[in-house]
Design a protein around this motif. Structure first.
Motif, short mmCIF file in Angstrom:
data_model
loop_
_atom_site.label_atom_id
_atom_site.label_comp_id
_atom_site.label_asym_id
_atom_site.label_seq_id
_atom_site.Cartn_x
_atom_site.Cartn_y
_atom_site.Cartn_z
N TRP A 1 -10.43 7.74 12.71
CA TRP A 1 -9.79 7.29 13.96
C TRP A 1 -8.46 6.63 13.65
N GLN A 2 -8.37 5.98 12.51
CA GLN A 2 -7.15 5.29 12.13
C GLN A 2 -6.08 6.30 11.71
N SER A 3 -4.86 6.08 12.15
CA SER A 3 -3.78 7.03 11.91
C SER A 3 -3.37 7.07 10.44
N LEU A 4 -3.19 8.29 9.93
CA LEU A 4 -2.66 8.45 8.58
C LEU A 4 -1.23 7.91 8.47
N ASP A 5 -0.55 7.83 9.60
CA ASP A 5 0.84 7.35 9.60
C ASP A 5 0.94 5.84 9.41
N LEU A 6 -0.19 5.15 9.33
CA LEU A 6 -0.15 3.73 8.97
C LEU A 6 0.30 3.54 7.53
N GLU A 7 0.14 4.56 6.71
CA GLU A 7 0.53 4.45 5.32
C GLU A 7 2.03 4.16 5.22
N GLY A 8 2.36 3.14 4.50
CA GLY A 8 3.75 2.68 4.39
C GLY A 8 4.02 1.43 5.19
N MET A 9 3.07 1.03 6.05
CA MET A 9 3.26 -0.17 6.86
C MET A 9 2.81 -1.42 6.10
N HIS A 10 1.94 -1.24 5.10
CA HIS A 10 1.34 -2.38 4.42
C HIS A 10 2.19 -2.85 3.24
N ASP A 11 2.02 -4.11 2.88
CA ASP A 11 2.74 -4.71 1.77
C ASP A 11 1.76 -5.61 1.02
N VAL A 12 1.23 -5.10 -0.09
CA VAL A 12 0.20 -5.81 -0.85
C VAL A 12 0.84 -6.34 -2.14
N TRP A 13 0.94 -7.64 -2.23
CA TRP A 13 1.57 -8.28 -3.40
C TRP A 13 0.50 -8.67 -4.40
N ASN A 14 0.67 -8.23 -5.64
CA ASN A 14 -0.30 -8.52 -6.69
C ASN A 14 0.09 -9.72 -7.54
N GLY A 15 1.13 -10.45 -7.12
CA GLY A 15 1.58 -11.60 -7.90
C GLY A 15 0.97 -12.92 -7.45
N TYR A 16 0.04 -12.85 -6.46
CA TYR A 16 -0.54 -14.09 -5.95
C TYR A 16 -1.68 -14.53 -6.86
N LEU A 17 -1.40 -15.44 -7.76
CA LEU A 17 -2.37 -15.90 -8.74
C LEU A 17 -2.83 -17.31 -8.42
N THR A 18 -3.93 -17.72 -9.01
CA THR A 18 -4.38 -19.10 -8.83
C THR A 18 -3.57 -20.02 -9.74
N PRO A 19 -3.38 -21.27 -9.33
CA PRO A 19 -2.65 -22.23 -10.16
C PRO A 19 -3.34 -22.39 -11.52
N PRO A 20 -2.61 -22.65 -12.58
CA PRO A 20 -1.17 -23.00 -12.63
C PRO A 20 -0.26 -21.79 -12.86
N ASN A 21 -0.79 -20.60 -12.66
CA ASN A 21 -0.03 -19.38 -12.98
C ASN A 21 0.65 -18.76 -11.78
N ARG A 22 0.66 -19.44 -10.66
CA ARG A 22 1.18 -18.85 -9.43
C ARG A 22 2.72 -18.89 -9.42
N PRO A 23 3.37 -17.73 -9.27
CA PRO A 23 4.83 -17.70 -9.16
C PRO A 23 5.28 -17.97 -7.73
N ILE A 24 6.56 -18.13 -7.55
CA ILE A 24 7.14 -18.28 -6.22
C ILE A 24 6.96 -16.97 -5.45
N ILE A 25 6.53 -17.06 -4.20
CA ILE A 25 6.41 -15.87 -3.37
C ILE A 25 7.81 -15.44 -2.96
#
Length: 504
Positions: free
Chosen positions: A171-195
């Motif tokens: 049911w979900q549109s295939l055209d949603l692809e490209g709308m998302h932004d998943v950042w893999n740099g979100y780490l737990t402290p003390p290793n968290r960089p600036i977003i």
């Protein structure tokens, strides 16, 4: 449907919802995808609820602990609640059946800031996460997940869970692809960089969720729509509240405290926020932006009108009509809409950096500016704090809105003392009802009390509130924040005993 599962290894994991539910044992801790009725798994929870009911009929104990992004829908929260199947629920819910189970003590509920929820799970505070159950638009050849109409806490749940179940929803549109932004740099402290977000439109990550294919134990093929309640027609009170807020913004522009195109907008879900968006649509404002939790109907209208250039959120919260519109035209809207993980969409650092203008609903405010957004009469949970705390505490300007009365005038939204505090007077800058607006910035407590009563209280309650304040001023030895503790909750006691806050 097999075309939506491009990875050969994962295509072999397709099974029915009943077969997948049989893999989940009693006591399991499950991270469900979904946020405000968008992008939540729909078949597995119902199959699991049926299994739980059968276990209960056989005299067996069977509950699961449910973690989500925010609220879901009847197929998830409602189904599991009706089966008495949820032992613990967090971080936010709005289903009436789930609410009833929380308030009658069947289910424990932990009300958590939405920006905090994923981190607490990742830190293992609740123990291990047994399953992640998420919805996908499709699965790529590499085994990556293209999300659907929300991201929420999906990334964290997929990373942390020992096993993964995926619903691939055609049911979900295939055209949603490209709308998302998943950042893999979100780490737990003390290793968290600036977003690295300095503008609402910054894209900083991938458009897919990465998983370990070996953790996938089941894939379910579905064709089920998201379920959100249609918005009510905008009423006179909502239009009045929206008008006061927009006039306030206009005045801030005239005084040089806001740019002509304002700052990024955030709004909670509901009729009043949509009235504000409708007011913006009919204003002369241009080049607006939004950094918020959810994309509502009014934001889609603003994009269509060319007034909103970018909207960043973690999910849609669209009426059925607009959900179909988004499916049909997702290829166009992905140029203006970004869906992020909620730990990014709701992150205090980014909210403060961007200077977000927040607008959220409330149950009640007291005469000094403290706000209750979760509990009726101090004990009955409504939905939860959601992201309102994330935005209120860190917004450039924070506003709370509500009609001045509820239940045909039996309840006043302005009370002597709130029965539960979610947002303290230190974080609440503006309160608005259909009666008027109280700008609390730069005011001491006694000054705030007079302004809130005069500008925001309903005429039926102004005399009562004034009488309370004057009595407190006389009886209290400390004059900074005068309260008469013997009568602070007379409004609430009267409602519980007599069905109205109007004192005889």
């Amino acid at each position: 449907m097999t075309d939506r599962i491009a990875n050969a290894q994962l295509r072999g994991k397709v099974m029915s919802a009943d077969e997948a539910a049989a893999l989940i044992p009693a006591g399991a801790q499950i991270g469900f995808g979904g946020f405000t009725g968008s992008g939540y798994p729909k078949e597995l929870p119902q199959a699991l609820a049926a299994r739980i009911r059968a276990a209960h009929e056989a005299g067996e104990d069977f509950t699961v602990n449910a973690f989500t992004g925010a609220s879901t829908a009847p197929e998830l929260d409602g189904a599991l609640a009706d089966a008495n199947g949820i032992g613990l629920r967090t971080p936010y819910q709005s289903d009436p059946h789930m609410r009833a189970k929380i308030n009658d003590g069947t289910s424990y509920y932990i009300d958590t800031h939405l920006s905090h929820a994923a981190q607490v799970v990742a830190e293992g505070f609740y123990g291990k996460l047994d399953f992640a159950v998420v919805e996908a638009t499709r699965i790529t050849e590499e085994g990556n997940i293209i999300p659907t109409s929300s991201i929420g806490n999906n990334k964290t749940y997929l990373d942390c869970a020992e096993k993964i179940i995926i619903e691939v929803n055609s049911w979900q549109s295939l055209d949603l692809e490209g709308m998302h932004d998943v950042w893999n740099g979100y780490l737990t402290p003390p290793n968290r960089p600036i977003i690295p977000i300095v503008k609402p439109g910054n894209r900083i990550g991938d458009n897919f969720l990465t998983i370990d294919p070996n953790k996938v134990v089941a894939i379910i093929e579905t064709d089920d729509p998201d379920r959100n309640t249609p918005f009510k027609p905008i009423d006179d009170d909502s239009r009045a509240i929206a008008g006061y807020l927009l006039d306030f913004y206009d005045n801030e522009v005239k005084h040089g405290r806001l740019p002509k195109n304002l700052l990024p907008l955030q709004s909670g879900v509901g009729n009043i926020p949509n009235a504000v968006l409708d007011g913006l649509l009919n204003s002369d404002l241009e080049n607006l932006t939004s950094y918020t939790e959810v994309i509502q109907d009014g934001m889609v209208d603003l994009i269509d009108a060319g007034k909103l250039t970018v909207a960043s959120a973690t999910a849609f919260s669209l009426s059925p009509e607009y959900a179909h519109k988004m499916n049909d035209e997702a290829a166009r809207y992905r140029n203006s809409i970004i869906l992020r993980s909620q730990e990014i969409s709701n992150h205090p650092e980014v909210i403060r950096r961007l200077g977000v203008l927040s607008c959220n609903g409330m149950i009640e405010a007291d005469i000094y500016g403290n706000v209750n957004s979760t509990h009726v009469a101090g004990t009955r949970m409504m939905n939860g704090i959601g992201g309102s705390g994330d935005f209120t505490r860190n917004a450039y300007i924070s506003a709370f809105v509500s009609p001045s009365v509820a239940k045909d005038g039996a309840i006043s939204a302005i009370t002597p003392m709130v029965s539960h505090v979610d947002h303290t007077e230190h974080d609440v800058m503006v309160i608005i009802t259909e009666q008027g607006l109280a700008d609390l910035r730069g005011l001491a407590p006694r000054q705030r009390a007079k302004k809130i009563i005069e500008n925001c209280a309903h005429p039926d309650y102004k005399a009562q509130l004034t009488e309370y304040y004057e009595a407190a001023l006389k009886s209290s030895k400390a004059k900074h924040t005068p309260h008469d503790l013997a009568h602070s909750f007379d409004f609430h006691r009267s409602f519980l005993e007599n069905g109205t806050m109007k004192l005889s």
